[in-house]
Enzyme design. Structure first.
Site, mmCIF file in Angstrom:
data_model
loop_
_atom_site.group_PDB
_atom_site.id
_atom_site.type_symbol
_atom_site.label_atom_id
_atom_site.label_comp_id
_atom_site.label_asym_id
_atom_site.label_seq_id
_atom_site.Cartn_x
_atom_site.Cartn_y
_atom_site.Cartn_z
ATOM 1 N N TYR A 1 8.349 -15.233 -8.760
ATOM 2 C CA TYR A 1 7.700 -15.690 -9.985
ATOM 3 C C TYR A 1 8.473 -15.141 -11.175
ATOM 4 C CZ TYR A 1 3.814 -16.504 -13.306
ATOM 5 O OH TYR A 1 3.045 -16.915 -14.362
ATOM 6 N N SER A 2 8.968 -16.056 -12.025
ATOM 7 C CA SER A 2 9.705 -15.672 -13.225
ATOM 8 C C SER A 2 10.889 -14.772 -12.836
ATOM 9 C CB SER A 2 8.758 -14.989 -14.212
ATOM 10 O OG SER A 2 9.375 -14.772 -15.459
ATOM 11 N N TYR A 3 10.924 -13.550 -13.347
ATOM 12 C CA TYR A 3 11.996 -12.591 -13.041
ATOM 13 C C TYR A 3 12.211 -12.470 -11.536
ATOM 14 C CZ TYR A 3 14.420 -7.995 -13.292
ATOM 15 O OH TYR A 3 15.304 -6.953 -13.206
#
Length: 895
Positions: free
Chosen positions: A702-704
């Site tokens: 998720y994201s990063y």
């Protein structure tokens, strides 16, 4: 009024103060634009708020409908919202900001308003005469009460002013109350018994009333008795399941446990909702008399429905008349003034001033509910003896009534079917209410046809756990489950499964052989898998479970707690007792949900006690959120805040697939944050291989975390492993420019937003306000205006948030110099509304940012558009749809 978790310091409110506060809120509703006769759907969690806004709606000449608790099932909740919108003609939902974010996160059809946002004008205080003139007449509808059927088939019962008042007066003629008397209620106001049996009847009688939170009473039956004693209560209510709890508690209670309890004022303990066992009533009556109850006939079984303003037929000679008649279940007594009853062709029918006249906006149901000569068909089969005493024989309606709550069998059957539980044959599930000989109350019985070999005890247990999880998440109750061999389930001539026949066969003992096989197989499984406690903490925790009657007597320390069918109420009980047992001020519920076995929870408790100084544990980046299922495990890599809490919402939707989440180093005391990307990837790769030694692998970030998942996938493929699924949740390949715009303060407010302790808008404002201040002061100021309840649930202290931000900051700095290189076989990108600082819209985001992943993919790149924004795409509002898309993506990759 007692608020939840505080039964020491009640709030006192006079009827005059209740009226005055409701009047102010009524003016706020009018100022908001409501008009006379408009329906308001009142939806709050506390008695106080529901009561205030019920009366505010009345005084605003609206028609309040009391909202029932929402099911946990996503499809059921959406269906319920749609049904309410249509049936109640676009009502105005009055609720709180918090419930808008949680209960109505998936709503797209109902008009909702948070009570906190309603503007309150200050007109002159109206007189009683003015209030009376503005009120609707006694011949109009006073309120709408929703019947069972919370996933689309609920009906709205029209209760008129004159009907309600007639019912209250009729109840008081059977069970008189004096103005000096007190009544106590602990059932939600959405239940007609709470509204008319206690709240309104107490008002008509001019009595005091005590309102207590449901969870407090259910989790501590002795508290119920202490409050009855403390407030000298004359009248209260307890369905059969609560009487059974009281009996079991008092059977084993020491004299010191009941010391000081005096029930000399108690005259009526009304019981309804499900049949009352005579033996239970005999034993509880004996206990109550020992505690000072003035007569042996305190328990008052009754018959009532929403359509009859709750109880309308009562037995005032229980249990004596029932012992004399040698029946299994208690009689329901005789009619109060205002209602007549008859039995026609075995079916119970009633009529009179306290019987409703119509369902709102449902003429077909109204017509079907009444006979040609105006009697209401209750749907129950019954007898009436020569003394005009009613006894129920059974229920013709196909309802499940468990712990006083009604469910429809086909709803649970559908939920199990949709869960696609391995080992459960398709369209071969039957659900019904069942009370075995050794039980004190009805429970949910699930019978299904197994799709595994008789000797496969592993498959049998997995199917059992899947069914328990599904039913418990839907109803909050643990079912009894019986698998049958293929070909045994009874079907109708049309090929449909027959609940009536299956239930009859179970009652007759036709399945005794199958029951014995199942019992032996499960016992064998437990003997092979159950490990006994080693440490003192594990032994004490096992004892807590046994004292609370959670799990099973042979439960091992590695048995997943959530697989034992514990409900949310059970978790509250466990939390409280464990806190007392281990002398810990607070054990967050998130701890119990995260550390899902006796062994891991015991370790967590030792950490909370401060024993980490004596017993150190090595850092493990992987936390198992869901251990069950035979599908390929899914590994989820944390976003830039380092925590995996954001993934908790996904877990319930994957009962057949193990889910593991990565958690950054440094969040626990004594750990040092990572200092380089290579260190992170190497550590996560090691842990992943230790958890799953061979591929194919499925992982997503998720994201990063998408960047880390990409790097882990590269390392797996480099070593010859197959990565069958690699997911990126809304992250482009080039991130260093974005990472360099973030600082320590940005990391902190992002954490706060992720944890839902502040809003996104406020988090953006706070960044500018806090940035010039020292870090310690920034944390203190942020927590000062955060949601205290949510902080408590997450055990989010000032020191903890400060440390968490340090960890996040270390991860951000690692991303400053990140440049993607090399490639992987394939990737699935889940994208939503981008951050404002990154792109204007989804189209631009995909075209100019996400598409650049194609430079690092050897084969194919798939895009999946999902709802929400970057920070909310898998939050409570959007996770139900997101999980469906994720399942499609996994299936498209052969998983």
């Amino acid at each position: 009024m007692y608020i939840l978790n505080n039964t020491n310091h009640p709030e006192r409110l006079s009827y005059r103060e209740l009226r005055d506060e409701a009047t102010v809120n009524a003016n706020a509703l009018k100022h908001h634009g409501v008009c006379a006769g408009q329906i308001t759907l009142v939806h709050f969690q506390s008695h106080r708020e529901n009561m205030i806004w019920f009366w505010a709606s009345i005084l605003a000449s609206c028609v309040p409908a009391l909202s029932t608790p929402l099911v946990n099932n996503h499809e059921g909740r959406l269906s319920h919202f749609s049904h309410l919108h249509k049936m109640l003609l676009d009502p105005l939902v009055i609720t709180s900001k918090e419930l808008l974010r949680t209960d109505f996160a998936q709503n797209t059809v109902l008009r909702c308003v948070a009570a906190e946002t309603l503007e309150t004008p200050t007109p002159p205080k109206p007189s009683i005469e003015q209030l009376t003139q503005e009120s609707t007449s006694l011949h109009d509808v006073a309120a709408l009460m929703l019947t069972s059927g919370s996933t689309g088939s609920a009906k709205a019962v029209c209760l008129k002013h004159e009907q309600i008042l007639a019912a209250c007066r009729g109840k008081l003629s059977h069970m008189p109350l004096a103005p000096k008397d007190t009544v106590l209620n602990w059932i939600g106001l959405d239940h007609v018994g709470s509204l008319t049996e206690l709240h309104l009847t107490a008002m008509v009688a001019g009595c005091d009333q005590i309102q207590v939170a449901t969870a407090d009473i259910i989790t501590d039956p002795l508290l119920f008795l202490r409050l009855l004693s403390k407030h000298k209560v004359a009248r209260t209510f307890a369905p059969n399941f609560m009487l059974a709890k009281l009996q079991q508690t008092l059977d084993s209670a020491a004299a010191s446990d009941t010391s000081g309890i005096d029930l000399s004022h108690l005259r009526y303990l009304i019981s309804g909702g499900e049949p009352n066992g005579v033996e239970t009533c005999v034993q509880i009556s004996t206990h109550l008399q020992k505690l000072g109850a003035p007569t042996p006939n305190i328990i008052t079984p009754g018959f009532g429905m929403t359509e009859t303003c709750a109880g309308s037929i009562y037995s005032r000679d229980c249990p004596n008349v029932d012992v004399a008649s040698r029946t299994e279940f208690t009689a329901l007594g005789t009619c109060i003034p205002g209602i007549d009853m008859r039995v026609s062709e075995g079916g119970l029918e009633v009529r009179g001033p306290i019987v409703f006249q119509r369902y709102f906006n449902n003429p077909e149901a109204t017509k079907a509910a009444f006979t040609d000569d105006g009697w209401f068909r209750t749907g129950d089969t019954a007898t009436i003896d020569a003394s005009s005493v009613l006894r129920l024989v059974g229920r013709s309606k196909d309802l499940l009534i468990v712990n006083g709550v009604k469910y429809l069998p086909h709803e649970l059957e559908m939920a199990i079917e949709q869960a696609e539980i391995a080992g459960v044959a398709l369209s071969c599930v039957v659900c019904f209410a069942y009370r075995p000989a050794d039980a004190t109350t009805e429970h949910i019985q699930i019978v299904y046809e197994r799709a595994y070999d008789t000797q496969d005890i592993e498959a049998r247990m997995r199917a059992l756990q899947g069914i328990i999880r599904t039913v418990a998440s839907f109803t909050g109750a643990q079912p009894r489950v019986l698998p049958l061999s293929p070909g045994i389930l009874e079907r109708s001539t049309l090929g449909k499964l027959s609940r009536a026949k299956v239930r009859a066969s179970l009652l007759k003992g036709d399945y005794r052989g199958e029951i014995d096989i199942n019992t032996e197989a499960l016992q064998m499984y437990r003997e092979q898998h159950a490990r006994q406690p080693d440490s003192i903490t594990e032994k004490r925790l096992i004892k807590v479970f046994r004292d609370l009657e959670l799990g099973s007597l042979d439960m091992g320390i590695d048995t997943p707690i959530l697989d034992t069918g514990v409900t949310s109420v059970d978790l509250i009980r466990l939390k409280r007792v464990a806190q007392d047992t281990f002398d810990i001020k607070d054990i967050p519920l998130i701890t119990i949900m995260t550390y899902t076995t006796i062994r891991t929870l015991a370790t967590a408790i030792e950490v909370l006690q401060g024993s980490q100084a004596q017993r150190t544990t090595s850092y493990d980046p992987i936390i198992t959120l869901q251990p069950n299922g035979d599908k390929t495990p899914l590994f989820l890599v944390h976003p830039g805040i380092g925590e995996m809490l954001v993934f908790l919402g996904l877990v319930q939707y994957f009962p057949d697939r193990p889910i593991h989440a990565m958690r950054a180093r440094g969040l626990n005391e004594g750990e040092q944050p990572f200092t380089s990307q290579d260190e992170i990837v190497t550590e996560y790769h090691r842990a992943l291989k230790a958890k799953q030694s061979q591929g194919p692998y499925a992982l997503a970030g998720y994201s990063y975390g998408s960047m880390l998942a990409f790097e882990i996938a590269k390392l797996l493929e480099k070593n010859g492993d197959i990565v069958q699924f690699l997911g990126s949740f809304n992250l482009p390949p080039h991130i260093k420019t974005r990472m360099r715009t973030l600082d320590w303060t940005a990391g902190m407010v992002h954490i706060a937003h992720f944890c839902s302790i502040i809003t996104e808008q406020r988090s953006e404002e706070l960044m500018l306000e806090l940035r010039p201040l020292p870090h310690e002061q920034q944390v203190a100021l942020l927590l000062a205006e955060s949601n205290p309840k949510r902080c408590a649930e997450l055990a989010l202290t000032q020191a903890g948030l400060h440390n968490w931000t340090d960890v996040s900051w270390s991860l951000q700095r690692i991303g400053w110099d990140y440049e993607p290189s090399s490639d992987v076989s394939h990737m699935d990108i889940f994208y939503c509304q981008p951050l404002k600082t990154v792109a204007k819209n989804r189209v631009e985001y995909r075209k100019n940012h996400l598409n650049r992943w194609v430079n690092f993919i050897r084969n194919d790149l798939k895009f999946w558009e999902v709802d929400g924004e970057h920070y909310t795409m898998i939050g409570p509002e959007h996770v139900p749809k997101f999980q469906q898309t994720l399942k499609m993506a996994l299936a498209a990759r052969g998983l």
